[in-house]
Design an enzyme around this catalytic site. Sequence first.
Site, PDB file in Angstrom:
ATOM      1  N   ASP A   1       0.859  -1.169   0.000  1.00  0.00           N
ATOM      2  CA  ASP A   1       0.000   0.000   0.000  1.00  0.00           C
ATOM      3  C   ASP A   1       0.910   1.238   0.000  1.00  0.00           C
ATOM      4  O   ASP A   1       2.095   1.148   0.333  1.00  0.00           O
ATOM      5  CB  ASP A   1      -0.866  -0.039   1.262  1.00  0.00           C
ATOM      6  CG  ASP A   1      -1.722   1.182   1.425  1.00  0.00           C
ATOM      7  OD1 ASP A   1      -2.323   1.629   0.439  1.00  0.00           O
ATOM      8  OD2 ASP A   1      -1.787   1.712   2.552  1.00  0.00           O
TER       9      ASP A   1
ATOM     10  N   ASP B   1      -0.315   5.059   0.918  1.00  0.00           N
ATOM     11  CA  ASP B   1      -0.609   6.068   1.939  1.00  0.00           C
ATOM     12  C   ASP B   1      -0.520   5.474   3.345  1.00  0.00           C
ATOM     13  O   ASP B   1      -1.113   4.430   3.629  1.00  0.00           O
ATOM     14  CB  ASP B   1      -2.004   6.641   1.713  1.00  0.00           C
ATOM     15  CG  ASP B   1      -2.102   7.408   0.405  1.00  0.00           C
ATOM     16  OD1 ASP B   1      -2.253   8.628   0.442  1.00  0.00           O
ATOM     17  OD2 ASP B   1      -1.995   6.758  -0.665  1.00  0.00           O
TER      18      ASP B   1
END
Length: 297
Positions: free
Chosen positions: A88, A90
């Site tokens: 991922d 963020d």
Amino acid sequence: MAYVAILISNPADPAVDAALLAKVADALPHAGAARWLNSGIAADIPFARADAPLAGITARLRVVIGDRPVDVAILPEAFRRKKLLLADMDSTMIEQECIDELAAFVGLKDKVSAITARAMRGEIAFEPALRERVALLKGLPLTVVDEIIAKHITLMPGGRTLVATMKADGAYTALVSGGFTVFTRPVGRLIGFDEDRSNILEVEDGRLAGLVRDPILGKEAKQERLIALRAERGLKAEETLAVGDGANDLAMLGEAGLGVALHAKPAVAAAADVRIDHGDLTALLYLQGYRAAEFVG
């Protein structure tokens, strides 16, 4: 089957010492000699599981560790080094949520951040929450993206080293985000990922249109990309690693041979194979048995 208990602290706050290793070894069934991966920061201890449940052993070790800022994980020795990494972006590979930083430019950061937090905790569905937040950004000049990247985005410590070290050992790395290509493309290049996948913001006359292009990349798409890459590269499930922090990462973390929740929301940390609350992204290298002397970058 042979197992290993890994103890990891943050490089900025070394907290693993010989006394702690001795206490942990005493709590393990048939423990072998402790092995330093990085003095004061990370070490592992091989052991034979016998019939004890792994969750029970992990809980016992957490009691031994107490309030020390040390993460603990128990993993099989087999397939410890992975050949595929999905991450991922963020709050995982970077320290911010990009949509919140965009919202700051229209004076709506608090409102958007609250929606983001609820979505990442799994309290509301990801896709409608994303559309709601993007709609609030309508009219924002696309040029603010460059300013945000230059002035407001910071890489999560250890990320470049994680990616460079795994790639040097033959792994493939993919950045998969529910965020936006205007951020994942430059961030992915900066960190060194082989590929990036994310959502596309619609733009009209150089300004955000308040819309995100379909289909939205959410938790199912992250999981599907892991499955596709695993098949393309002829890998076993045990040879894959995923890392994330939010509810939309759960399917990907569950699909991976090793799913790691990094500084994650409580529900995500509880569901993942391993939780890293204190270490940085180099913790994922220690989980794979890399010594600091083997790090690249």
